[in-house]
Design an enzyme around this catalytic site. Structure first.
Site, PDB file in Angstrom:
ATOM      1  N   HIS A   1      -8.523   7.260   0.885  1.00 37.45           N
ATOM      2  CA  HIS A   1      -8.393   8.412  -0.009  1.00 37.45           C
ATOM      3  C   HIS A   1      -6.999   8.540  -0.633  1.00 37.45           C
ATOM      4  O   HIS A   1      -6.788   9.398  -1.487  1.00 37.45           O
ATOM      5  CB  HIS A   1      -8.728   9.700   0.755  1.00 37.45           C
ATOM      6  CG  HIS A   1     -10.132   9.719   1.281  1.00 37.45           C
ATOM      7  ND1 HIS A   1     -11.229   9.852   0.466  1.00 37.45           N
ATOM      8  CD2 HIS A   1     -10.613   9.589   2.545  1.00 37.45           C
ATOM      9  CE1 HIS A   1     -12.337   9.825   1.191  1.00 37.45           C
ATOM     10  NE2 HIS A   1     -11.988   9.650   2.462  1.00 37.45           N
ATOM     11  N   ARG A   2      -6.067   7.682  -0.193  1.00 35.73           N
ATOM     12  CA  ARG A   2      -4.723   7.750  -0.755  1.00 35.73           C
ATOM     13  C   ARG A   2      -4.713   7.532  -2.266  1.00 35.73           C
ATOM     14  O   ARG A   2      -3.977   8.224  -2.987  1.00 35.73           O
ATOM     15  CB  ARG A   2      -3.798   6.750  -0.045  1.00 35.73           C
ATOM     16  CG  ARG A   2      -2.340   6.845  -0.516  1.00 35.73           C
ATOM     17  CD  ARG A   2      -1.456   5.879   0.256  1.00 35.73           C
ATOM     18  NE  ARG A   2      -1.388   6.237   1.674  1.00 35.73           N
ATOM     19  CZ  ARG A   2      -1.102   5.387   2.647  1.00 35.73           C
ATOM     20  NH1 ARG A   2      -0.878   4.124   2.361  1.00 35.73           N
ATOM     21  NH2 ARG A   2      -1.033   5.797   3.884  1.00 35.73           N
ATOM     22  N   PRO A   3      -5.523   6.594  -2.789  1.00 39.21           N
ATOM     23  CA  PRO A   3      -5.529   6.416  -4.253  1.00 39.21           C
ATOM     24  C   PRO A   3      -5.937   7.677  -5.007  1.00 39.21           C
ATOM     25  O   PRO A   3      -5.373   7.980  -6.072  1.00 39.21           O
ATOM     26  CB  PRO A   3      -6.545   5.287  -4.462  1.00 39.21           C
ATOM     27  CG  PRO A   3      -6.557   4.545  -3.174  1.00 39.21           C
ATOM     28  CD  PRO A   3      -6.350   5.580  -2.115  1.00 39.21           C
TER      29      PRO A   3
ATOM     30  N   THR B   1      -2.987  10.069  -4.970  1.00 34.36           N
ATOM     31  CA  THR B   1      -1.910   9.574  -5.832  1.00 34.36           C
ATOM     32  C   THR B   1      -2.281   9.696  -7.309  1.00 34.36           C
ATOM     33  O   THR B   1      -1.440  10.030  -8.152  1.00 34.36           O
ATOM     34  CB  THR B   1      -1.582   8.112  -5.497  1.00 34.36           C
ATOM     35  OG1 THR B   1      -1.317   7.992  -4.101  1.00 34.36           O
ATOM     36  CG2 THR B   1      -0.356   7.639  -6.270  1.00 34.36           C
TER      37      THR B   1
ATOM     38  N   ASP C   1       0.810  -1.213   0.000  1.00 37.35           N
ATOM     39  CA  ASP C   1       0.000   0.000   0.000  1.00 37.35           C
ATOM     40  C   ASP C   1       0.846   1.266   0.000  1.00 37.35           C
ATOM     41  O   ASP C   1       0.352   2.343  -0.346  1.00 37.35           O
ATOM     42  CB  ASP C   1      -0.927  -0.004   1.224  1.00 37.35           C
ATOM     43  CG  ASP C   1      -1.908   1.147   1.200  1.00 37.35           C
ATOM     44  OD1 ASP C   1      -2.674   1.239   0.220  1.00 37.35           O
ATOM     45  OD2 ASP C   1      -1.903   1.968   2.147  1.00 37.35           O
TER      46      ASP C   1
END
Length: 308
Positions: free
Chosen positions: A246-248, A251, A165
């Site tokens: 929310h990281r995707p 990114t 991840d």
């Protein structure tokens, strides 16, 4: 002498993902998975020649710092000289690999075989951007902000989900399937082994042009416009493709901006978002047991068009 980055045949996704991280370090690195003999390590090591100058002083270029899979924890994090501290009353820190990797690219070959305790250290440093060493009540901290790049052969084992991840992008590589491309791979490798200096000279101009394009893209990056429409499309992709957190989204935005800048644009277009999704989302998509690993990426275009 390293094999030139621009001399690598094919493997466009792998090369593009490395270039995008050089343009925008906030992407968060890349995991390159694939069968042996597909230029994974060659590409990462060759990246050093096209990396831009460090922003802190502009006098030196970013570097590729390698972390061996057999490295001890002390070699990775560094050590505190306790004897010096006791006799002189001052801290003396012996830097480790993480200190050298600060503001650079940290490369781990066969990252899926890395010891768990070293993985934990990498996770902590990647999350905090700081490496802290504590020995016998003495503590020392230093910045450890790096772009993590890992390569692995899936046949040799999986990678821990927590570490997976942490990679902004993920790409799968395979050997070339077209006869002409495979022939070209062999021809170039033989030429390189026969006369490295002459081979390097052949690709000198293409290496310089690639390095210049990275520098130009980094300069253009702050000017790339991020609209609510772009953010809405990113949100729609993450929701429809069922990814966690929310990281995707963040990114994907960084990746789309880097793609726009690399293509000398200040506007993000659907093609940028589609390519960003293909690099960012596959290793984050939920899968049910026995579900097929493949995915029809044409559906991404339909999602983007439907959200117009």
């Amino acid at each position: 002498m390293l094999y030139p980055f621009s001399a690598i045949v094919g493997q466009e996704d792998m090369k593009r993902s490395l270039i995008l991280n050089a343009i925008e370090p906030a992407i968060g690195g890349v995991l390159i998975k694939g069968e042996k003999g597909t230029a994974k390590s060659t590409a990462v090591r060759a990246l050093a020649a096209i990396l831009p100058p460090l922003e802190i002083d502009g006098s030196a270029s970013m570097q590729v710092v390698e972390l061996p899979i057999n490295a001890t924890e002390d070699r990775v994090v560094g050590t505190i000289d306790l004897e010096y501290a006791l006799t002189e009353g001052k801290k003396k820190f012996e830097p480790g690999i993480l200190a050298k990797a600060n503001n650079n690219i940290l490369y781990v070959d066969e990252i899926n075989l890395l010891d768990d305790h070293v993985v934990d250290v990498l996770l902590d440093a990647a999350a905090m951007g700081i490496n802290t060493v504590e020995r016998e009540g003495i503590s020392y901290s230093h910045p450890a902000k790096f772009i993590l790049v890992g390569t692995m052969n899936p046949e040799e084992g999986d990678i821990r989900p927590q570490l997976l991840d942490r990679f902004g992008l993920s790409v799968d590589v395979k050997g070339e399937r077209e006869p002409e491309s495979r022939m070209e791979v062999v021809k170039r490798r033989l030429a390189f082994e026969s006369d490295k200096a002459a081979f390097e000279a052949v690709y000198k101009d293409s290496e310089r042009e690639l390095a210049e394009s990275v520098v130009k893209a980094r300069a253009l990056l702050p000017q790339v416009n991020v609209t609510d429409a772009v953010l809405r499309k990113i949100a729609a992709l993450s929701i429809r493709l069922n990814v966690d957190g929310h990281r995707p989204d963040i990114t994907m935005l960084h990746t789309a901006k880097a793609l726009a800048a690399y293509n000398e644009r200040t506007e993000i277009i659907n093609d940028d978002l589609k390519e960003a999704a293909q690099l960012v989302l596959p290793h984050r998509m939920r899968r049910r047991p026995f579900e097929e690993q493949g995915f029809d990426w044409n559906s991404v275009a339909h999602i983007l068009e439907a959200d117009e």
